[in-house]
Design an enzyme around this catalytic site. Structure first.
Site, PDB file in Angstrom:
ATOM      1  N   GLY A  13      42.757  35.163  37.200  1.00 23.95           N
ATOM      2  CA  GLY A  13      41.788  34.974  37.726  1.00 23.95           C
ATOM      3  C   GLY A  13      41.108  33.609  39.263  1.00 23.95           C
ATOM      4  O   GLY A  13      41.712  32.979  38.105  1.00 23.95           O
ATOM      5  N   ALA A  14      41.539  33.700  40.120  1.00 25.42           N
ATOM      6  CA  ALA A  14      41.421  32.620  40.576  1.00 25.42           C
ATOM      7  C   ALA A  14      40.158  30.931  40.781  1.00 25.42           C
ATOM      8  O   ALA A  14      40.460  30.756  40.873  1.00 25.42           O
ATOM      9  CB  ALA A  14      40.794  32.894  41.908  1.00 25.42           C
TER      10      ALA A  14
ATOM     11  N   CYS B 280      40.447  45.883  40.515  1.00 23.05           N
ATOM     12  CA  CYS B 280      40.681  44.037  39.621  1.00 23.05           C
ATOM     13  C   CYS B 280      40.110  43.596  39.430  1.00 23.05           C
ATOM     14  O   CYS B 280      39.121  44.173  38.598  1.00 23.05           O
ATOM     15  CB  CYS B 280      41.583  43.319  41.178  1.00 23.05           C
ATOM     16  SG  CYS B 280      42.598  42.167  40.039  1.00 23.05           S
TER      17      CYS B 280
ATOM     18  N   ASP C  65      40.942  35.710  46.295  1.00 21.38           N
ATOM     19  CA  ASP C  65      41.546  34.291  46.477  1.00 21.38           C
ATOM     20  C   ASP C  65      41.790  33.617  47.109  1.00 21.38           C
ATOM     21  O   ASP C  65      41.886  32.115  46.827  1.00 21.38           O
ATOM     22  CB  ASP C  65      43.088  35.037  46.219  1.00 21.38           C
ATOM     23  CG  ASP C  65      43.073  36.127  44.723  1.00 21.38           C
ATOM     24  OD1 ASP C  65      42.762  37.037  44.472  1.00 21.38           O
ATOM     25  OD2 ASP C  65      43.107  35.716  43.173  1.00 21.38           O
TER      26      ASP C  65
ATOM     27  N   LYS D 147      43.242  40.902  45.228  1.00 21.85           N
ATOM     28  CA  LYS D 147      44.449  41.341  44.529  1.00 21.85           C
ATOM     29  C   LYS D 147      44.926  42.780  45.510  1.00 21.85           C
ATOM     30  O   LYS D 147      44.708  43.412  46.640  1.00 21.85           O
ATOM     31  CB  LYS D 147      43.465  42.358  43.696  1.00 21.85           C
ATOM     32  CG  LYS D 147      44.498  42.995  42.684  1.00 21.85           C
ATOM     33  CD  LYS D 147      45.802  42.565  42.366  1.00 21.85           C
ATOM     34  CE  LYS D 147      45.331  41.256  41.591  1.00 21.85           C
ATOM     35  NZ  LYS D 147      46.860  40.113  41.385  1.00 21.85           N
TER      36      LYS D 147
ATOM     37  N   LYS E 151      37.054  28.651  47.755  1.00 22.22           N
ATOM     38  CA  LYS E 151      38.190  29.364  48.194  1.00 22.22           C
ATOM     39  C   LYS E 151      39.106  29.619  49.695  1.00 22.22           C
ATOM     40  O   LYS E 151      39.455  30.114  49.953  1.00 22.22           O
ATOM     41  CB  LYS E 151      38.515  30.981  47.613  1.00 22.22           C
ATOM     42  CG  LYS E 151      38.149  31.191  46.084  1.00 22.22           C
ATOM     43  CD  LYS E 151      37.707  32.232  45.368  1.00 22.22           C
ATOM     44  CE  LYS E 151      37.409  32.607  43.604  1.00 22.22           C
ATOM     45  NZ  LYS E 151      37.473  33.715  43.358  1.00 22.22           N
TER      46      LYS E 151
HETATM   47  P1  RI2 Z   1      36.863  35.466  40.007  1.00 23.88           P
HETATM   48  C1  RI2 Z   1      42.142  37.707  41.031  1.00 23.88           C
HETATM   49  O1  RI2 Z   1      43.513  37.626  40.596  1.00 23.88           O
HETATM   50  C2  RI2 Z   1      41.746  38.992  41.471  1.00 23.88           C
HETATM   51  O2  RI2 Z   1      42.184  38.975  43.001  1.00 23.88           O
HETATM   52  C3  RI2 Z   1      40.242  38.562  41.564  1.00 23.88           C
HETATM   53  O3  RI2 Z   1      40.457  39.816  42.912  1.00 23.88           O
HETATM   54  C4  RI2 Z   1      40.892  37.384  41.949  1.00 23.88           C
HETATM   55  O4  RI2 Z   1      41.028  37.033  40.910  1.00 23.88           O
HETATM   56  C5  RI2 Z   1      39.252  35.911  42.315  1.00 23.88           C
HETATM   57  O5  RI2 Z   1      38.191  36.093  40.947  1.00 23.88           O
HETATM   58  P2  RI2 Z   1      44.869  37.458  39.537  1.00 23.88           P
HETATM   59  O6  RI2 Z   1      44.485  36.417  38.529  1.00 23.88           O
HETATM   60  O7  RI2 Z   1      37.760  33.784  40.819  1.00 23.88           O
HETATM   61  O8  RI2 Z   1      43.787  38.612  38.503  1.00 23.88           O
HETATM   62  O9  RI2 Z   1      36.407  36.078  41.331  1.00 23.88           O
HETATM   63  O10 RI2 Z   1      46.522  37.725  40.035  1.00 23.88           O
HETATM   64  O11 RI2 Z   1      36.972  35.932  39.027  1.00 23.88           O
END
Ligand code: RI2
Length: 300
Positions: free
Chosen positions: A18-19, A122, A193, A204, A229
């Site tokens: 999660g980013a 996601c 991201d 995602k 971001k």
């Molecule tokens: P928040 C995640 O990436 C998803 O792409 C999601 O939309 C994004 O991070 C943002 O997440 P991954 O780590 O920062 O699962 O809003 O590849 O939590």
């Protein structure tokens, strides 16, 4: 393995994901180095290791660079003062990030109407905060989640929404077009991201297909993203390094090439608005935000 190696490996293997969460994990790893008496020479290589752990989520290098900037500002202090001040500064940064997500939740929840059905893809903590705020404000929303193959982060979203009391439906990724029609989806919210200077969004893999479906169905497509971001270096989505993960996450078939991109690019023209802690803006607002908040400008 050093503590930083362990954190970098958890980010690489997506144990921490999660980013936002990976940015926070990196900042905490650097804080630990400071707590143990480390200064710029120890922080620099650690920061580079952390930044290399995942390539597509800009909040990770942005957070590392910001912590380095804070440490650099304190470098002329005595060892004890450096430690105290830098740890305090990092805590301030983390506190700011926590406040940002609450602000985004307030702004996002306000644009949700009573009884709406909302689809997400996601797992984004930022989007979950919006949904839970809308629910806590008394709006009887419903949520539709995708699986997000191959790692199924959508299951986490579904579980979290359901445990919060929100009526939740899970569909396979390829059922989004069906779901928009058959489940009467009113709005779509996704995380990010990276938000590029031209308003393109890296998120995602599958997000861009969902945006196309939203466009076809004429429903609003929102991106929820902290300004951490936003990326000055990423002018356009097609220039972002898209992480390709191990194909063992997908399947193995003899003589068949498997590709496993983790992210894709949603062009700005398919995004109705980006919700940040600074307010809600059209994707074209990315460049002015970078300019005003971070003093970044296109040269020449
Ligand atoms: P928040 C995640 O990436 C998803 O792409 C999601 O939309 C994004 O991070 C943002 O997440 P991954 O780590 O920062 O699962 O809003 O590849 O939590």
């Amino acid at each position: 393995m050093s503590d930083v190696d362990i954190v970098a490996e958890s980010i690489r293997s997506m144990k921490v994901r999660g980013a936002r969460d990976i940015a926070v994990a990196a900042a905490l790893a650097l804080k630990k180095i400071v707590d143990e008496g480390g200064k710029i020479p120890e922080l620099e290589p650690a920061g580079e290791k952390l930044k290399a752990a995942r390539p597509s989520a800009i909040a990770l290098p942005n957070a590392v660079n910001y912590v380095m900037y804070l440490a650099d500002g304190n470098k002329s202090l005595s060892d004890e003062e450096f430690k105290e001040k830098t740890m305090k500064d990092i805590d301030g940064f983390l506190d700011q990030m926590a406040k940002s997500v609450k602000k985004i939740a307030e702004i996002g929840a306000e644009i949700i109407r009573e009884g709406e059905t909302l689809l997400t893809h996601c797992q984004s903590d930022t989007v979950f905060e919006i949904f839970s705020k809308a629910w806590d404000d008394g709006k009887k929303i419903k949520v539709v989640c995708t699986e997000a193959r191959p790692r199924h982060q959508g299951y986490l979203t579904a579980r979290k929404c359901s445990e919060h009391g929100i009526p939740t439906t899970l569909v396979i990724d390829s059922a989004v077009h069906w779901a928009i029609r058959e489940l009467d989806v009113d709005k779509i919210f996704v995380g990010a991201d990276t938000v590029c200077a031209n308003g393109d969004v890296v998120n995602k893999v599958g997000t861009s297909q969902i945006a196309l479906c939203a466009d076809e169905a004429d429903i609003d497509f929102f991106v929820a993203a902290d300004s951490l971001k936003f990326s000055a270096e990423s002018m356009m989505g097609r220039m972002v390094n898209i992480e390709e993960r191990d194909t063992s996450e997908v399947t193995e078939i003899p003589n068949v090439t498997i590709r496993n991109p983790g992210f894709d690019v949603t062009e700005a023209k398919y995004i109705d608005a980006i919700i940040t802690e600074e307010g809600i803006m059209p994707p074209q607002g990315a460049y002015p935000l970078l300019k005003e908040k971070y003093g970044w400008e296109l040269k020449g």
